[in-house]
Design an enzyme around this catalytic site. Structure first.
Site, PDB file in Angstrom:
ATOM      1  N   HIS A   1       0.195  -1.471   0.162  1.00 48.29           N
ATOM      2  CA  HIS A   1       0.120   0.011   0.040  1.00 48.29           C
ATOM      3  C   HIS A   1       1.072   0.876  -0.133  1.00 48.29           C
ATOM      4  O   HIS A   1       1.804   1.437   0.988  1.00 48.29           O
ATOM      5  CB  HIS A   1      -0.689  -0.107   1.065  1.00 48.29           C
ATOM      6  CG  HIS A   1      -1.907   1.182   1.303  1.00 48.29           C
ATOM      7  ND1 HIS A   1      -2.314   1.481   0.233  1.00 48.29           N
ATOM      8  CD2 HIS A   1      -1.511   2.483   2.576  1.00 48.29           C
ATOM      9  CE1 HIS A   1      -3.350   2.937   0.844  1.00 48.29           C
ATOM     10  NE2 HIS A   1      -2.161   2.880   1.501  1.00 48.29           N
TER      11      HIS A   1
ATOM     12  N   ASP B   1       0.955   5.091  -0.011  1.00 44.34           N
ATOM     13  CA  ASP B   1       0.466   6.620  -0.055  1.00 44.34           C
ATOM     14  C   ASP B   1       0.457   7.538  -0.807  1.00 44.34           C
ATOM     15  O   ASP B   1       1.861   7.512  -0.860  1.00 44.34           O
ATOM     16  CB  ASP B   1      -0.095   7.541   1.291  1.00 44.34           C
ATOM     17  CG  ASP B   1      -0.762   6.188   2.651  1.00 44.34           C
ATOM     18  OD1 ASP B   1      -1.843   6.054   1.893  1.00 44.34           O
ATOM     19  OD2 ASP B   1       0.195   5.617   3.522  1.00 44.34           O
TER      20      ASP B   1
ATOM     21  N   ASP C   1      -7.473   1.503   2.180  1.00 47.16           N
ATOM     22  CA  ASP C   1      -6.936   2.292   3.665  1.00 47.16           C
ATOM     23  C   ASP C   1      -8.094   3.481   3.908  1.00 47.16           C
ATOM     24  O   ASP C   1      -7.789   4.047   5.048  1.00 47.16           O
ATOM     25  CB  ASP C   1      -5.978   3.030   2.933  1.00 47.16           C
ATOM     26  CG  ASP C   1      -5.154   3.397   4.454  1.00 47.16           C
ATOM     27  OD1 ASP C   1      -4.735   3.143   5.853  1.00 47.16           O
ATOM     28  OD2 ASP C   1      -4.381   4.398   4.391  1.00 47.16           O
TER      29      ASP C   1
ATOM     30  N   HIS D   1      -6.413   9.673  -0.477  1.00 48.39           N
ATOM     31  CA  HIS D   1      -7.452   9.595   0.857  1.00 48.39           C
ATOM     32  C   HIS D   1      -6.162  10.127   2.106  1.00 48.39           C
ATOM     33  O   HIS D   1      -6.491   9.839   3.314  1.00 48.39           O
ATOM     34  CB  HIS D   1      -7.769   7.691   1.644  1.00 48.39           C
ATOM     35  CG  HIS D   1      -6.189   7.191   1.049  1.00 48.39           C
ATOM     36  ND1 HIS D   1      -5.975   6.399  -0.123  1.00 48.39           N
ATOM     37  CD2 HIS D   1      -5.838   6.715   2.597  1.00 48.39           C
ATOM     38  CE1 HIS D   1      -4.690   5.949   0.571  1.00 48.39           C
ATOM     39  NE2 HIS D   1      -4.252   5.673   2.153  1.00 48.39           N
TER      40      HIS D   1
END
Length: 994
Positions: A43, A45, A167, A416
């Site tokens: 993951h 970001d 997430d 996000h």
């Protein structure tokens, strides 16, 4: 023969032909056994603790050790070495960067891995967007950007089949609807309320069908949705990344051999997880944040896990482990042919504990939330003008412009940890810097396009500080032009306010006719906020009108009397200074609305809708919640993510407000001063059917050692039965009920934060007769904590981190370092329940797609010798009806454009607005001729006719699966809430061809 050659020939290491990508590439599973799908993933970001660049290159590892380029560098050789291995990748913003740095030979290797389904793209957006603060328009754009890159680079094998939002902090029904319309077969996420998850595990409803629209005919917006068992992390003790401290699997003959204990533990974990799911397939997410920089660690241990667990089948074990992907797991669930329960609401608010509601980020970083919203507005203008002007928009008299700079910056901003406001301050600064660079690039495009269409090479000026009355051109020029570009598909009227330094001006429209105008003093509130930036003493106000998808040019000139500047200007300004007795009637009104104020307090007291002859007592004031720093119930504090006040009742800003009135033929304004850091203007323009509240809040004082969360609260006598209504990402409306969840029996532990919901564009309360609606100009948290009451959080400044990873308090410094000042607008509608939707739907559209003002001193030379200047222009042959919205007009290929048309009413919402609509798309545009057209899915990465999603059986009710009718561009019909997407090949003509 080298390994890469084998791969390029489409042959596996064992000489077996490659099956293909997508569902065809899925590994075999074993019937009658519990199949455990291991999903290797990372993951990444797109900005959070570090900026996008820092994350990609691995800079600033003192903040967080993370380097995305090394993850991909490490994973690819592992996939090359073993055809059984799988890996999924999500964030196209990072992959796009990595891809461009690769050699041609490496790109060929990657293409082969993708064609075999061993490197699989999941979700496919430029980022994994937030679902609370993101507007649907921006969500669609960022998904389109990522999906298009994958389609152009990898073809059909690059098209993701599963959506993957592991997430984001709560999940929106509209997001699910958009995913379904983009052709996704399923959706997996990691975060949901802890009570909801416990209930689902008990009921074995961790997977179900999400009916994500109340308007679209099922299964158009139905989406199979699964909750992942461990968020997006591996099971405890089974993390083998370089950041993890779990033991590896030791399978040699040494005394430290731990195979038996590891296998026994794994079987125990798998059996426990399987109790909460309905099929003989379960999933384990093997990875986490920025993992796989050393992919060998993961794969070596997973290889051993697969080998030793599967070996137990010889001793009677019924567990089979395999490398897999969300797509392959989804296929097995579909093959189970079960009927699945339906979900109709959303997954907000999200809490991970009794006092830990993630509802603060609905408002966090309010200035950036507004900047993001304005940037989308400008991006749509830029897209449209580039599509209309053609190549000259990208390369013209003002240089080379590129709309893709703002397009990518806006896509990054949807992440996000971006628009959500949950990033570190230096990262927030970087997001804003990226948007600013995008604005600069698009201003070149807009200037080139306006010059080519309008026929005049003006010195175009973009004044981006009009909200604090700063614009050097209008402040100093005796004459200037105002070009009002309207991105909507129907004519709009708009109140223009420009900073000036004189008292008298003449405004003329494109036909040379005089337009009524007024000059009002710059308010004390604005003088205080701008702190010496600009020196305008007044604001010029006039109402402009611009045609559908076009512009009108207005000319502003000082009159002879206006040059006698200082005495008259000073006198008008002094007359408008605050005086408690400056107005006696305590009301403002126009032909549609009357607003009454309390003589004692100066606060709003009543709103009257004169068209409907209805009135409602409405009081409005500002309050704040003191942020919790922890208490006996919990150590949880308020922070960027978490909203937790230290008491249920907020503190009133002031018992009243000092007021004064500014009134003329065009506008009436009541200025309310609540404190040294909170003020508001209650405004009615002529012809306006709503009340405008322009609030200014900040810097929020923290000298008392308390963080504060500021709300604007409206109170009425309406009996609302605990219900209120909020939009989902700017589209469909959801009913909210205080202290209630439709999915489980709620145990409410935070009566304020636990009732907050995201408000992207509007919130309202109603009884059987009246409806009070508030439109916002950015995403905010909102609620109704008592019947007849409605509140919106407008600003927050906090002194403590909330322990969710960001590692710093939400303490924005603002321009001068003493705290952020935020200015925004709320639009208030009072109407009958039956007619309210027509007003708030259309006004929300007007606000979101507001006209763009471009200024110029005038007198520029012709674009081409002898070319006349065009002071008014429309790119449509006819206006669109009010219910129909031109959502997208953007360049696609050199000779094609992307068009999206949207029905913006819900089914049954409006007697007139909710009717189906038809139009002739082939002859809609005047600037170009459509020569051929293809209808696409919402993401524009697959033809609609070729879209064939997996079919799921709901537990209740049958679902038809109608075949899309043949495309007739002469008659495009849209049902309520339907969006239709087209790629049109065009031939330019007229002015836009120049």
């Amino acid at each position: 023969m080298g390994l890469s050659v084998w791969l390029l020939l489409g042959v596996g290491l064992l000489g077996t032909p490659v099956a293909g990508c997508g569902y065809e590439s899925c590994p075999a599973t074993k019937p009658g056994m519990l199949n455990v799908h291991l999903i290797p993933h990372t993951h990444n970001d797109v900005g959070w603790l570090k900026t996008v660049d820092q994350y990609f290159y691995g800079e600033r590892n003192d903040i967080q050790h993370a380097g995305v380029q090394y993850i991909l560098d490490s994973v690819i050789p592992q996939l090359q070495a073993d055809p059984t291995k799988r890996f999924i990748y999500v964030e196209v913003a990072f992959f796009y960067r990595w891809w461009r740095l690769q050699t041609e030979s490496m790109q060929q290797v990657v293409k082969q891995l993708v064609s075999e389904g061993r490197l699989e793209f999941i979700n496919g957006g430029w980022c994994m967007n937030d679902e609370a603060a993101a507007h649907y328009n921006s969500v669609i754009d960022q998904m389109t950007l990522g999906l298009r890159f994958l389609q152009e680079t990898f073809g059909e094998c690059g098209r993701p089949r599963a959506a993957w939002h592991i997430d984001p902090f709560g999940h929106s029904r509209e997001q699910a609807s958009l995913f379904a319309q983009m052709g996704f077969d399923g959706f997996f996420f990691g975060r949901l309320d802890y009570q909801d998850k416990a209930s689902r595990k008990q009921l074995r409803e961790m997977e179900q069908i999400w009916r994500a629209s109340a308007s679209l005919e099922p299964p158009s917006a139905d989406l199979f949705t699964g909750v992942l068992p461990n968020g997006y992390n591996p099971p405890p003790s089974l993390c083998w990344d370089q950041f993890c401290s779990d033991n590896p699997i030791v399978d040699d003959v040494s005394s430290e051999n731990n195979v038996d204990s590891m296998v026994a533990y794994f079987l125990e974990v798998a059996a426990a997880q399987a109790k909460h799911y309905r099929t003989n397939h379960i999933v384990m997410t093997m990875g986490s944040d920025f993992q796989y920089e050393n992919a060998n660690l993961w794969y070596k241990n997973m290889d051993k896990l697969i080998k030793h667990v599967n070996a137990r089948q010889l001793n009677g074990s019924h567990v089979h482990v395999l490398y897999s992907t969300p797509t392959c797991y989804l296929q097995e669930l579909n093959r189970a042919n079960l009927s699945w329960s339906l979900k109709y609401d959303d997954f907000f608010p999200y809490a991970d504990g009794p006092h830990q509601f993630w509802t603060g980020y609905f408002t966090s970083r309010p200035a950036f939330k507004r900047y993001e919203r304005l940037s989308n507005n400008f991006l749509q203008v830029c897209n449209q003008l580039e599509a209309l002007a053609g190549p000259v928009g990208r390369k013209g008299p003002y240089g080379e412009g590129d709309s893709s700079v703002l397009r990518r910056a806006m896509a990054v901003a949807q992440h996000h940890d971006a628009v959500s406001g949950t990033e570190k301050q230096h990262v927030a600064n970087d997001y804003a810097k990226r948007l600013a660079a995008g604005w600069d690039a698009c201003q070149v495009v807009v200037s080139n396009a306006l010059a080519s269409i309008g026929g005049s090479k003006e010195n175009f000026v973009y004044c981006n500080h009009l909200n604090i009355s700063v614009c050097p051109l209008t402040e100093s020029s005796h004459t200037f032009m105002v070009i009002v570009y309207n991105p909507l598909g129907r004519r709009v009227s708009w109140n223009v306010r420009l900073p000036v330094n004189e008292a008298l001006y003449l405004v003329t429209d494109p036909d040379g006719q005089t337009v009524p105008s007024e000059v009002v003093p710059v308010s004390n509130f604005t003088w205080q906020v701008r702190r010496g930036r600009g020196d305008a003493t007044h604001e010029l106000i006039f109402q402009a009108s611009a045609p559908a998808l076009g512009y009108s040019t207005y000319t502003v000139s000082k009159t002879a009397r206006g040059t006698l500047r200082s005495k008259l200007a000073k006198r008008i300004q002094e007359q408008a200074r605050p005086r408690a007795d400056a107005w006696s009637s305590r009301e403002i009104r126009n032909e549609h609305v009357r607003v009454l104020f309390s003589p004692q307090t100066g606060l709003l007291k009543e709103i009257q809708n004169l068209d409907k002859d209805i009135a409602l007592p409405v009081s409005q004031n500002f309050f704040w919640y003191n942020a919790s720093i922890g208490d006996v119930d919990s150590t949880q504090t308020s922070g960027a993510y978490i909203f937790r006040p230290n008491r249920s009742e907020p503190i009133r800003m002031a018992g009243g407000a000092r007021t004064y009135l500014v009134k003329n033929k065009l506008v009436q304004e009541v200025y309310q001063n609540f404190s040294s850091w909170c003020s508001q203007v209650v405004r009615l323009y002529a012809g306006q059917a709503y009340v405008e509240l322009e609030w200014t809040v900040g810097p929020i004082p923290i000298d008392d050692g308390l963080g504060k969360e500021i709300i604007s609260r409206f109170e009425t006598p309406l009996q609302t039965d605990g219900r209120f209504y909020t939009d989902a990402n700017g589209r469909e409306i959801l009913e909210r009920r205080r202290d209630y969840r439709a999915t489980w029996n709620l145990s409410q532990t935070e009566p304020v934060a636990g009732n907050y919901y995201p408000v992207n564009s509007r919130i309202y309360i109603k009884n059987k007769t009246f409806q009070l609606t508030v439109l916002t100009d950015r995403s905010q948290g909102g609620s109704s904590l008592a019947d007849g009451s409605l509140e919106l959080m407008v600003h927050r400044r906090l002194l403590y981190d909330d322990s969710r990873g960001v590692g710093e308090p939400l303490l924005e410094p603002g321009v001068y370092g003493d705290g952020l000042v935020v200015r925004g607008r709320h639009l208030i509608f009072l109407d009958t329940v039956e007619s309210s939707a027509d007003r708030h739907r259309l006004q929300a559209e007007r606000e979101f797609m507001a006209p763009q003002l471009v200024l110029a001193p005038g007198g520029g030379p012709p674009f081409h010798p002898g070319q006349p200047s065009l002071k008014q222009f429309s790119a449509l042959t006819q206006e669109l009806p009010p219910s129909l919205h031109l959502l997208t007009l953007a360049p696609w290929e050199p000779s094609s454009v992307l068009i999206r048309l949207e029905h913006q009413f819900e089914r049954g919402e409006s007697a007139n607005g909710s009717q189906p609509l038809s139009l002739d798309l082939l002859h809609l545009f005047s600037s170009f001729t459509i020569t051929s057209i293809q209808e696409m899915n919402l993401g524009a990465n697959q033809q609609r006719a070729a879209m064939s999603r997996l079919k799921w059986r709901p537990a209740t009710g049958a679902v038809r699966h109608p075949v899309a009718p043949p495309l007739d561009p002469l008659r495009i019909t849209l049902e309520p809430m339907e969006i239709r997407t087209f790629v049109a090949t065009i031939q330019r003509q007229g002015a836009a061809k120049l």
